[in-house]
Design a protein around this motif. Structure first.
Motif, PDB file in Angstrom:
ATOM      1  N   GLU A 230       0.823  -1.217   0.000  1.00 53.74           N
ATOM      2  CA  GLU A 230       0.000   0.000   0.000  1.00 53.74           C
ATOM      3  C   GLU A 230       0.857   1.267   0.000  1.00 53.74           C
ATOM      4  O   GLU A 230       0.316   2.369  -0.050  1.00 53.74           O
ATOM      5  CB  GLU A 230      -0.880   0.016   1.260  1.00 53.74           C
ATOM      6  CG  GLU A 230      -1.853  -1.133   1.364  1.00 53.74           C
ATOM      7  CD  GLU A 230      -2.443  -1.257   2.766  1.00 53.74           C
ATOM      8  OE1 GLU A 230      -2.061  -0.443   3.652  1.00 53.74           O
ATOM      9  OE2 GLU A 230      -3.269  -2.151   2.992  1.00 53.74           O
ATOM     10  N   ASN A 231       2.172   1.114   0.095  1.00 55.76           N
ATOM     11  CA  ASN A 231       3.065   2.264   0.280  1.00 55.76           C
ATOM     12  C   ASN A 231       2.648   3.079   1.508  1.00 55.76           C
ATOM     13  O   ASN A 231       2.606   4.321   1.480  1.00 55.76           O
ATOM     14  CB  ASN A 231       3.091   3.158  -0.956  1.00 55.76           C
ATOM     15  CG  ASN A 231       4.363   2.955  -1.779  1.00 55.76           C
ATOM     16  OD1 ASN A 231       5.164   2.063  -1.483  1.00 55.76           O
ATOM     17  ND2 ASN A 231       4.559   3.775  -2.799  1.00 55.76           N
ATOM     18  N   ASP A 232       2.350   2.369   2.583  1.00 61.39           N
ATOM     19  CA  ASP A 232       1.922   3.026   3.813  1.00 61.39           C
ATOM     20  C   ASP A 232       3.045   3.908   4.350  1.00 61.39           C
ATOM     21  O   ASP A 232       4.157   3.439   4.615  1.00 61.39           O
ATOM     22  CB  ASP A 232       1.552   1.965   4.854  1.00 61.39           C
ATOM     23  CG  ASP A 232       1.097   2.574   6.159  1.00 61.39           C
ATOM     24  OD1 ASP A 232       0.028   3.184   6.196  1.00 61.39           O
ATOM     25  OD2 ASP A 232       1.854   2.443   7.149  1.00 61.39           O
ATOM     26  N   ARG A 233       2.767   5.190   4.517  1.00 58.57           N
ATOM     27  CA  ARG A 233       3.813   6.154   4.872  1.00 58.57           C
ATOM     28  C   ARG A 233       4.435   5.858   6.226  1.00 58.57           C
ATOM     29  O   ARG A 233       5.649   5.946   6.397  1.00 58.57           O
ATOM     30  CB  ARG A 233       3.244   7.570   4.847  1.00 58.57           C
ATOM     31  CG  ARG A 233       2.853   8.057   3.458  1.00 58.57           C
ATOM     32  CD  ARG A 233       2.241   9.445   3.524  1.00 58.57           C
ATOM     33  NE  ARG A 233       3.173  10.421   4.061  1.00 58.57           N
ATOM     34  CZ  ARG A 233       2.854  11.682   4.331  1.00 58.57           C
ATOM     35  NH1 ARG A 233       1.615  12.112   4.118  1.00 58.57           N
ATOM     36  NH2 ARG A 233       3.754  12.509   4.806  1.00 58.57           N
ATOM     37  N   ALA A 234       3.608   5.526   7.224  1.00 57.18           N
ATOM     38  CA  ALA A 234       4.144   5.264   8.557  1.00 57.18           C
ATOM     39  C   ALA A 234       5.086   4.069   8.543  1.00 57.18           C
ATOM     40  O   ALA A 234       6.150   4.090   9.167  1.00 57.18           O
ATOM     41  CB  ALA A 234       2.999   5.032   9.541  1.00 57.18           C
ATOM     42  N   THR A 235       4.710   3.021   7.829  1.00 62.97           N
ATOM     43  CA  THR A 235       5.562   1.828   7.744  1.00 62.97           C
ATOM     44  C   THR A 235       6.850   2.133   6.998  1.00 62.97           C
ATOM     45  O   THR A 235       7.942   1.703   7.402  1.00 62.97           O
ATOM     46  CB  THR A 235       4.810   0.682   7.058  1.00 62.97           C
ATOM     47  OG1 THR A 235       3.600   0.413   7.770  1.00 62.97           O
ATOM     48  CG2 THR A 235       5.663  -0.576   7.007  1.00 62.97           C
ATOM     49  N   LEU A 236       6.748   2.874   5.907  1.00 65.80           N
ATOM     50  CA  LEU A 236       7.933   3.165   5.103  1.00 65.80           C
ATOM     51  C   LEU A 236       8.939   4.028   5.858  1.00 65.80           C
ATOM     52  O   LEU A 236      10.135   3.988   5.557  1.00 65.80           O
ATOM     53  CB  LEU A 236       7.520   3.859   3.804  1.00 65.80           C
ATOM     54  CG  LEU A 236       6.769   2.962   2.808  1.00 65.80           C
ATOM     55  CD1 LEU A 236       6.201   3.781   1.665  1.00 65.80           C
ATOM     56  CD2 LEU A 236       7.690   1.859   2.278  1.00 65.80           C
ATOM     57  N   ARG A 237       8.483   4.779   6.863  1.00 69.36           N
ATOM     58  CA  ARG A 237       9.425   5.557   7.669  1.00 69.36           C
ATOM     59  C   ARG A 237      10.338   4.667   8.518  1.00 69.36           C
ATOM     60  O   ARG A 237      11.370   5.126   8.999  1.00 69.36           O
ATOM     61  CB  ARG A 237       8.663   6.520   8.581  1.00 69.36           C
ATOM     62  CG  ARG A 237       7.990   7.673   7.847  1.00 69.36           C
ATOM     63  CD  ARG A 237       7.519   8.733   8.826  1.00 69.36           C
ATOM     64  NE  ARG A 237       6.663   9.717   8.175  1.00 69.36           N
ATOM     65  CZ  ARG A 237       5.341   9.743   8.248  1.00 69.36           C
ATOM     66  NH1 ARG A 237       4.712   8.816   8.988  1.00 69.36           N
ATOM     67  NH2 ARG A 237       4.632  10.659   7.631  1.00 69.36           N
ATOM     68  N   LEU A 238       9.946   3.419   8.683  1.00 78.47           N
ATOM     69  CA  LEU A 238      10.792   2.484   9.425  1.00 78.47           C
ATOM     70  C   LEU A 238      11.952   1.979   8.573  1.00 78.47           C
ATOM     71  O   LEU A 238      12.876   1.361   9.091  1.00 78.47           O
ATOM     72  CB  LEU A 238       9.962   1.285   9.907  1.00 78.47           C
ATOM     73  CG  LEU A 238       8.768   1.598  10.821  1.00 78.47           C
ATOM     74  CD1 LEU A 238       7.994   0.320  11.100  1.00 78.47           C
ATOM     75  CD2 LEU A 238       9.232   2.246  12.120  1.00 78.47           C
ATOM     76  N   LEU A 239      11.893   2.212   7.286  1.00 74.13           N
ATOM     77  CA  LEU A 239      12.900   1.711   6.351  1.00 74.13           C
ATOM     78  C   LEU A 239      13.846   2.827   5.926  1.00 74.13           C
ATOM     79  O   LEU A 239      13.526   4.015   6.023  1.00 74.13           O
ATOM     80  CB  LEU A 239      12.231   1.112   5.116  1.00 74.13           C
ATOM     81  CG  LEU A 239      11.187   0.014   5.363  1.00 74.13           C
ATOM     82  CD1 LEU A 239      10.619  -0.463   4.044  1.00 74.13           C
ATOM     83  CD2 LEU A 239      11.796  -1.144   6.134  1.00 74.13           C
TER      84      LEU A 239
END
Length: 486
Positions: A413-422
């Motif tokens: 989903e390109n979830d922004r919160a999750t992608l900040r973990l990467l």
């Protein structure tokens, strides 16, 4: 209550207490910042393991904390930032500028806030250093401030905590993997530890005889030196110095969040600072405070029965809490050492059909190895919680239970919160159509390979860990493996 003060107080430890409290506040600050930046993506309303779902199943008496009352994203984030601000205030001296009762209330609020995160954090907060911070933080409530001399009993309880951290870790190693007794564990450990640091490659490339010396010195530091912490001065100060040196060595060789730093901090309770400061004078100890400290001492000694029993048991367990408040715990790490390093590498593609010619692009994590040319970074005392869980996941698929599939869903989903973990998202403009996971064996390059290729790691494909998956497309948000011909 002046008659009580001489035997209750330890004025010669004033500087040690000051440094210990300020440093502990600094670790609390790091812990709350970790929660502020990661908790929502991992455990929030759309997190990988939502707190709301967890707390519906777990009663308050099992996992006490503020989030039973309220656990929305705004509230948990507010608690994280409130903890960070309070910790920063104590770090710069706020607790010494207020009355004793107010200082104790500040430390108690820090402890309560962090207890709420730990008891709701599930696998992402299941590490020994979480309980260690809570136990040290609880004792800090009763350390006093500039209004009173350091209480002897609490300083001794902190020594007792340091003893259990070190001796428990030493016992679990000696009883565990035979490589600890054969002095060979560090042939592997610098390479296979969860999150290597920038010097880990160099530590791994030390001669094997030095690795054996390292292990031998570790046994002395963890199985012999802790007893000296309980002896009179100046022996206890020397022992604390040895603990600190040993922990600094571990800081240089890897990333273990705040475990090593916090062990250094609590070891300061055994350091007699009077040779530097003399013996300062303090006002008489308030009766209510002395009584409270005595009650807490009895409580801690009573609760110590279970950790001591665990340490003496042949079936010793690591990093376990025996009460839901994490007041007195048992500690230990790396009873077994993995010989080879495996890593899960996540890849995505924006192609509609997966074929043998599909181009896959890698996601990159902040701490765990992915790009073989990237030097491992220093993150400790900061804790990268997702990176640590990915290390466990590579050991066994059992460690992925509950959180890994939602993680893949968020990437699709390109979830922004999750992608900040990467560290790097290879699909910044639109989400990928498919994601897969490959399992690689990683090893540090040799000196010759390093000179020739510039790479820190060499990796070899082991197998497919997760076949290509895509969003189901039926509105339920689940992931599905593409069928034949897709």
């Amino acid at each position: 209550m002046e008659w009580f003060t001489p035997w209750f107080s330890a004025p010669g430890y004033g500087l040690s207490r000051l440094v210990l409290q300020r440093a502990l506040a600094g670790i609390y600050l790091v812990a709350f910042l970790s929660a502020a930046f990661q908790f929502r993506a991992l455990l929030g309303d759309r997190g990988l393991l939502p707190v709301r779902t967890f707390l519906r199943r777990v009663p308050f008496r099992v996992a006490p904390g503020l989030f039973h009352w309220r656990c929305g994203d705004a509230f948990t984030t507010g608690c994280a930032w409130a903890g960070a601000v309070l910790a920063a205030a104590i770090l710069v001296g706020a607790a010494d500028a207020v009355p004793l009762w107010a200082a104790m209330a500040m430390w108690a609020l820090l402890w309560l806030l962090y207890l709420s995160f730990v008891n709701a954090g599930q696998v992402f907060y299941s590490f020994g250093w979480e309980s260690l911070l809570l136990e040290a933080g609880f004792l800090a409530i009763f350390l006093g401030n500039a209004e009173v001399a350091p209480p002897v009993l609490v300083m001794w309880l902190l020594r007792w905590l340091t003893f259990r951290v070190e001796f428990g870790a030493g016992l679990i190693k000696w009883r565990g993997d035979r490589c600890w007794r054969e002095l060979t564990c560090l042939y592997y450990h610098h390479e296979t530890q969860p999150m290597p640091g920038p010097l880990s490659w160099h530590f791994h490339r030390l001669p094997k005889r030095l690795h054996r010396v390292e292990v031998g010195a570790n046994h002395v530091a963890q199985l012999v030196v802790p007893f000296a912490l309980l002896l009179p001065q100046p022996v206890a100060t020397v022992a604390a110095g040895l603990v600190i040196v040993t922990q600094l060595w571990l800081v240089l060789s890897g990333n273990f969040a705040w475990l090593n730093w916090l062990t250094i901090v609590i070891a300061l309770a055994a350091v007699d600072s009077s040779p530097l400061t003399g013996t300062p004078s303090y006002p008489a100890t308030p009766t209510w405070y002395a009584v409270l400290v005595c009650v807490v001492t009895v409580l801690v000694l009573t609760l110590s029965y279970w950790p001591v029993r665990n340490m003496l048991s042949r079936g010793q367990t690591m990093n376990r809490s025996f009460d839901p408040l994490h007041l007195v715990n048992t500690y230990g790490a790396f009873g077994s050492v993995t010989r080879i390093r495996q890593e899960i590498v996540l890849e995505g593609t924006d192609e509609e059909r997966v074929t043998a010619d599909t181009v896959w692009r890698e996601y990159e994590f902040k701490g765990k190895p992915t790009d073989v040319r990237r030097l491992p970074r220093q993150f400790a005392p900061y804790h990268l919680r997702l990176d640590w869980q990915m290390w466990f996941a590579a050991l066994s698929p059992a460690y992925t239970r509950g959180w890994f599939e939602p993680f893949i869903e968020r990437l699709l989903e390109n979830d922004r919160a999750t992608l900040r973990l990467l560290r790097h998202n290879p699909f910044p403009d639109a989400p990928p159509t498919h994601i897969r996971a490959l399992l690689y064996r990683y090893r540090f390059t040799t000196r010759e390979e390093r000179r020739e290729t510039g790479a820190w790691w060499h990796r070899t494909l082991v197998r497919e860990f997760l076949p290509p998956v895509r969003v189901a497309g039926d509105g339920d948000g689940a992931v599905r493996r593409p069928g034949a011909g897709t």
